[in-house]
Design an enzyme around this catalytic site. Structure first.
Site, PDB file in Angstrom:
ATOM      1  N   CYS A  23       0.873  -1.178   0.000  1.00 21.39           N
ATOM      2  CA  CYS A  23       0.000   0.000   0.000  1.00 21.39           C
ATOM      3  C   CYS A  23       0.908   1.225   0.000  1.00 21.39           C
ATOM      4  CB  CYS A  23      -0.990  -0.026   1.163  1.00 21.39           C
ATOM      5  SG  CYS A  23      -0.278   0.203   2.806  1.00 21.39           S
ATOM      6  N   ARG A  46      -3.478  -0.544   5.337  1.00 21.19           N
ATOM      7  CA  ARG A  46      -4.035  -1.644   4.554  1.00 21.19           C
ATOM      8  C   ARG A  46      -3.108  -2.850   4.415  1.00 21.19           C
ATOM      9  NH1 ARG A  46      -5.295   1.977  -0.498  1.00 21.19           N
ATOM     10  NH2 ARG A  46      -3.356   2.871   0.297  1.00 21.19           N
ATOM     11  N   ASP A  81      -7.736   4.031   0.871  1.00 19.40           N
ATOM     12  CA  ASP A  81      -6.912   4.233   2.056  1.00 19.40           C
ATOM     13  C   ASP A  81      -7.749   4.909   3.149  1.00 19.40           C
ATOM     14  OD1 ASP A  81      -4.904   4.650   3.893  1.00 19.40           O
ATOM     15  OD2 ASP A  81      -3.590   5.732   2.506  1.00 19.40           O
TER      16      ASP A  81
END
Length: 166
Positions: free
Chosen positions: A10, A16, A121
């Site tokens: 990520c 994440r 996100d």
């Protein structure tokens, strides 16, 4: 023989990808019935394309991970580097921009989107957005589990070597 690496990517490696790493480790450990995936020749990791080094997962991601029985308290962020990209057997990114970024550095790396669509996100958002990201990450890991299991099975076969004929 070196383990096969499954790498989750990520942006910052504090939301994440650490969760995806933990979910995948849990799913694969349960499937192969091992507590240490290195015994089947697998290594699961995460990193960030623009990650800070040695930062913990966000408090909110730790909270939503704990809600499903996962502990991210020991996670420390890592900056993605060329060696990680080259050594990974499978790479799963959260967004299409990350895939483009990865391929711009290494055009032939085995990278795919973790989910069916990008996973937004949640950084800087509330627990609702973190829980939504968690749901999408868990679904993405389930989507990619067959490929990860196949990689593990291949590593087991390689470690066992060629079959001997009687």
């Amino acid at each position: 023989m070196l383990p096969a690496t499954i790498l989750f990517v990520c942006t910052g490696n504090i939301c994440r990808s650490p969760l995806a790493e933990a979910v995948a480790r849990q799913v694969l450990s349960a499937h192969f019935r091992v507590s240490d995936l290195s015994t089947v020749g697998l290594h699961v990791a995460s990193a960030g394309t623009h990650g800070l080094t040695s930062h913990p997962a966000t408090t909110k991601m730790q909270t939503v991970a704990a809600e499903i029985g996962l502990d991210l308290s020991g996670h420390r962020s890592a900056q993605l580097n060329s060696n990680m990209m080259q050594e990974a057997s499978l790479i799963y990114a959260m967004e299409t921009d990350q895939i483009a970024w990865l391929r711009s550095h290494h055009p032939d790396i085995p990278v795919a989107l973790l989910g069916r669509t990008a996973i937004d996100d949640p950084y800087g958002s509330g627990l609702t957005e973190y829980r939504l990201a968690r749901r999408e990450i868990v679904a993405g890991v389930r989507l990619r589990t067959p490929a990860m299991i196949a990689l593990g099975a291949d590593m087991i076969r390689r470690r066992q070597g060629p079959l001997e004929h009687a």
